[in-house]
Enzyme design. Structure first.
Site: not given
Length: 268
Positions: A73, A121, A213, A215-216
């Protein structure tokens, strides 16, 4: 394929995967704190171009000299990205940073932008030039395929996510203790229910969680061998706020995608 996987592992581990030169200060703090500089040397900042400037949007994990693991995402076909290695303070540039252009981005084919809780994801970013591994920049280890951590296993989230819901991004790299919440608990109806799949891993669910922020970025978990493994990829938090009781941060479980990671790197 197993032989190729071994070659990739040896290449990635040349500087010692999951073995930071500057050991993180792993306290029991659950409300977040500044990380010790360069103690998570595989943490990257994924940045996008807007006008003539780049801005942080997501985290990620260096898993090989030229490959970064992040969330599906985090990727948009309409943006230009770069990866910053050795980043600590987003407001300052220093000599330890390595700025890399992106050659290729591969998003998992099962990822659906319209269904975050459907899973898959995960994405891989191939750098246009390999990272220079040193005491400030090197790789995290990947957990064995299918590996599942026990309930309350102590792991740490790291990133520059918002300090609180709708708040500003952190300037300096943050870390927080996020104990693993077993799938049996996290999938209960008063927790995440059916939104959490077996291919996901939950962490926290009380006073601290990931936020926009983060995320990942990685869920860092230390193995019995003393090495740090990226067991999760930060995926989503509650729409009611980042620190919502019984709504732990949900990560993509890295060990569920071992074959996809290995096969993708082999192809590209």
């Amino acid at each position: 394929m197993m032989k190729l996987g071994l070659v990739l592992q040896l290449a990635a581990y040349a500087y010692g995967c999951g073995m930071p030169t500057y050991e993180p200060v792993v306290s029991r703090v659950v409300n977040g704190e500044d990380a010790k500089p360069y103690s998570w040397p595989w943490q990257i900042s994924l940045q996008y171009l807007s006008d003539s400037n780049y801005y942080h949007t997501c985290g990620g994990t260096l898993i090989a000299k030229n490959w970064v693991l992040t969330a599906g995402h985090c990727i948009s076909d309409h943006r230009t990205y770069r990866v910053v290695l050795g980043e600590y303070d987003l407001t300052q540039m220093d000599e330890n940073e390595q700025i890399k252009e992106v050659e290729t981005i591969v998003v998992h084919p099962g990822w659906n932008d319209n269904c975050l809780s459907c899973g898959d994801d995960v994405a891989l970013i191939k750098l246009a030039s390999p990272a220079t591994l040193n005491d400030k920049v090197h790789t995290s280890c990947l957990p064995p395929s299918g590996d599942i951590l026990t309930h309350n296993y102590h792991c740490y989230i790291s990133g520059w996510g918002r300090i609180y819901t709708a708040g500003p991004l952190a300037k300096k790299l943050q870390q927080a203790l996020l104990p693993v919440v077993a799938h049996e608990t996290c999938s209960q109806s008063d927790w995440w229910g059916g939104s959490v799949k077996p291919s996901m891993i939950c962490g926290g669910g009380d006073r601290k969680a990931g936020c926009n922020g983060d995320s990942g970025g990685p869920l860092n978990c230390k193995g019995a061998d003393g090495k740090w493994y990226v067991h999760g990829i930060a995926s989503f938090v509650s729409s009611r706020g980042c620190n919502t009781l019984k709504k732990p941060t949900v990560f993509t479980r890295t060990s569920s995608f071992s074959d996809w990671i290995t096969n993708t790197i082999a192809v590209y």
